[in-house]
Design a protein around this motif. Sequence first.
Motif, mmCIF file in Angstrom:
data_model
loop_
_atom_site.group_PDB
_atom_site.id
_atom_site.type_symbol
_atom_site.label_atom_id
_atom_site.label_comp_id
_atom_site.label_asym_id
_atom_site.label_seq_id
_atom_site.Cartn_x
_atom_site.Cartn_y
_atom_site.Cartn_z
ATOM 1 N N PRO A 295 37.321 58.939 -45.234
ATOM 2 C CA PRO A 295 36.855 60.326 -45.373
ATOM 3 C C PRO A 295 36.007 60.717 -44.159
ATOM 4 O O PRO A 295 35.261 59.893 -43.633
ATOM 5 C CB PRO A 295 35.997 60.296 -46.647
ATOM 6 N N MET A 296 36.152 61.961 -43.729
ATOM 7 C CA MET A 296 35.415 62.440 -42.562
ATOM 8 C C MET A 296 34.318 63.436 -42.945
ATOM 9 O O MET A 296 33.359 63.616 -42.220
ATOM 10 C CB MET A 296 36.370 63.121 -41.571
ATOM 11 N N VAL A 297 34.504 64.120 -44.073
ATOM 12 C CA VAL A 297 33.573 65.183 -44.476
ATOM 13 C C VAL A 297 33.053 64.874 -45.881
ATOM 14 O O VAL A 297 33.828 64.479 -46.754
ATOM 15 C CB VAL A 297 34.300 66.557 -44.483
ATOM 16 N N PHE A 298 31.751 65.050 -46.079
ATOM 17 C CA PHE A 298 31.147 64.750 -47.378
ATOM 18 C C PHE A 298 30.439 65.991 -47.909
ATOM 19 O O PHE A 298 29.792 66.715 -47.150
ATOM 20 C CB PHE A 298 30.140 63.603 -47.245
ATOM 21 N N ALA A 299 30.569 66.219 -49.215
ATOM 22 C CA ALA A 299 29.874 67.352 -49.837
ATOM 23 C C ALA A 299 29.546 66.987 -51.280
ATOM 24 O O ALA A 299 30.222 66.152 -51.886
ATOM 25 C CB ALA A 299 30.744 68.608 -49.789
ATOM 26 N N GLY A 300 28.508 67.599 -51.798
ATOM 27 C CA GLY A 300 28.148 67.374 -53.203
ATOM 28 C C GLY A 300 28.861 68.387 -54.083
ATOM 29 O O GLY A 300 28.890 69.574 -53.763
ATOM 30 N N LEU A 301 29.479 67.920 -55.167
ATOM 31 C CA LEU A 301 30.096 68.823 -56.145
ATOM 32 C C LEU A 301 29.286 68.742 -57.436
ATOM 33 O O LEU A 301 29.100 67.657 -57.995
ATOM 34 C CB LEU A 301 31.540 68.416 -56.441
ATOM 35 N N TYR A 302 28.775 69.882 -57.885
ATOM 36 C CA TYR A 302 27.951 69.940 -59.107
ATOM 37 C C TYR A 302 28.541 70.952 -60.064
ATOM 38 O O TYR A 302 28.959 72.035 -59.635
ATOM 39 C CB TYR A 302 26.514 70.365 -58.759
ATOM 40 N N PRO A 303 28.590 70.632 -61.376
ATOM 41 C CA PRO A 303 29.072 71.642 -62.335
ATOM 42 C C PRO A 303 28.037 72.760 -62.479
ATOM 43 O O PRO A 303 26.828 72.497 -62.456
ATOM 44 C CB PRO A 303 29.222 70.851 -63.643
#
Length: 601
Positions: A295-303
């Motif tokens: 993976p090259m890009v990281f992001a937080g996913l929150y409901p």
Amino acid sequence: MSIDHIRNFCIVAHIDHGKSTLADRLLEATGALDKRAMREQVLDSNELERERGITIKLHAVRMDHRAADGTEYQLNLIDTPGHVDFTYEVSRSLAACEGALLVVDASQGVQAQTLSNLFLAMDAGLEIIPVLNKIDLPGAEPERRREELVDLLGVEPEEVILASAKDGRGIDEILDAVVNRVPAPTGDPDAPLRALIFDSYYDKYLGAVPSIRVVDGVLEEGTRITFGARDEEYEVTEVGYQRLGRVPQKRLLPGEVGYLVAAVKEVAHTRVGDTILDADRKATEMLPGYQEVRPMVFAGLYPTDSDEYEELREALDRLTLNDAALQFEPETSAALGFGFRCGFLGLLHMEIVQERLGREFGVELITTVPNVKYNVKLTDGTEITVETPTKLPNPGRIQSISEPVVHARIMCPAEFIGNVQKLAHDRRGVFRGMEYLDPQRVELEYDLPLAEIVLDFYDRLKSGTRGYASLDYEFSEYRPDRLVRLDILVNGDAVDAFSVIIHEDKADTHGRNLVKRLRELIPRQQFEVALQAAIGNRIVARESVRAVRKNVTAKCYGGDITRKRKLLEKQKEGKKRMKQVGTVEIPQEAFLAVLSLNETD
């Protein structure tokens, strides 16, 4: 069928050069589908692929073709994506083939991703068949583009096939070229079984169903199989090939492409690039696999609703069954609650995952600012990797921070060189060279920090070149630079969802723009709210959200002024107390503002 009459080939091209339409015409010409089953982009089965007009997953399909001399051939076609984010899908399909159709748009010519996919195919040792598509377009320049391909590949002009996938021109010539120019696969039916897994999907009734290319041996119903990377054993209950659905067969022979069903419970067991072996007669040598996808890009996913946390976990679990490139781990945020830190191949991959989570699983999401992975060297000599700004240690403990740098290739018309150079310079690009492909088009090479291009670089590049530029990039190295963590404080408390790791020279401007934007979006409270951008202990920007003033003296008719003063003093005391215990309500739009900040700068 004899192994000499099998041809395995794929279609590689830049995005939108007509791969899926060409695949449709090949299926029609070979009678693989009847007219009733035919529709546009027939291999793009996912609703999102059809809606966006792009291929996301590779698709394998078998066709039967009768040559001019009456010989029957079995053609296995693997249609591949063209977007830079899905290059790993292309590399997987190449390992299952002996030849590749290199499709080039007759009006646009060779683009950045055309070259990238061509080099991948050449590295895999494939026979390249150049096809010039869309010759029916008013802006097509077949002769000029043919010269480009002749120079690029060193082939004779007559070897370049002129075609139009839209109206079916050149399709017979392409099929003849596949039969005559793509070499037949090699393999020994008497040797121990070896089959390469090049894709895998999950079926809720059958379990994990791997797409395979048999290299040696014979695979048939009842064979007990195992994997090179795992010790589990399974019994094969069905083998066959793909058309629009599964077509069961008695057996798969060397050189054939197909699938197997063996009640495998997890896709993780059928890892792409692994070798399938006969459990009773194991081959000693494994097939060369693939590089692990990073993976090259990281992001937080929150409901958006914290009660949906378990639904989000389940949805991500089910998505990873079909998408091996998606990685995730739980994380918590003081502002957003419980969620997941997810790794993606690029921004388009992230968009596709978000959209699938919303459509297929009905999960509403808040996404944090995409980050890249940084290498941090500490003063005690140890090194750590950081994917989120909140994990960055105290500045006093940091010796240096290194960021990922990519080698980017940008192709554009010569008139837009200035725009491209300005954009690359603004994004801290290091110029590596420039080459004129012809008097009208130029290729520029840059070293660019990945963090600078993941958000909106591609959109800016397209708008600055009227849509003519194309971009391709590959990871180069980690390079140290003057990077700092910028925090946003709301009433003195840092909100982790707004924190970013950014270059020192850009931190002040980013901080000022962000607090200005937040001032417009955060609703007024009963007390004044201070918004500050800070690097460590240094405040670089400040804005205030003014308090709502409630008129407490409205019902005070007449009487002494001291009565009004008393009410105002009481209100002042109340606001002070509220400020001590009050928390600021931050709407969802404020979190999304960080993502769209660059577009409005």
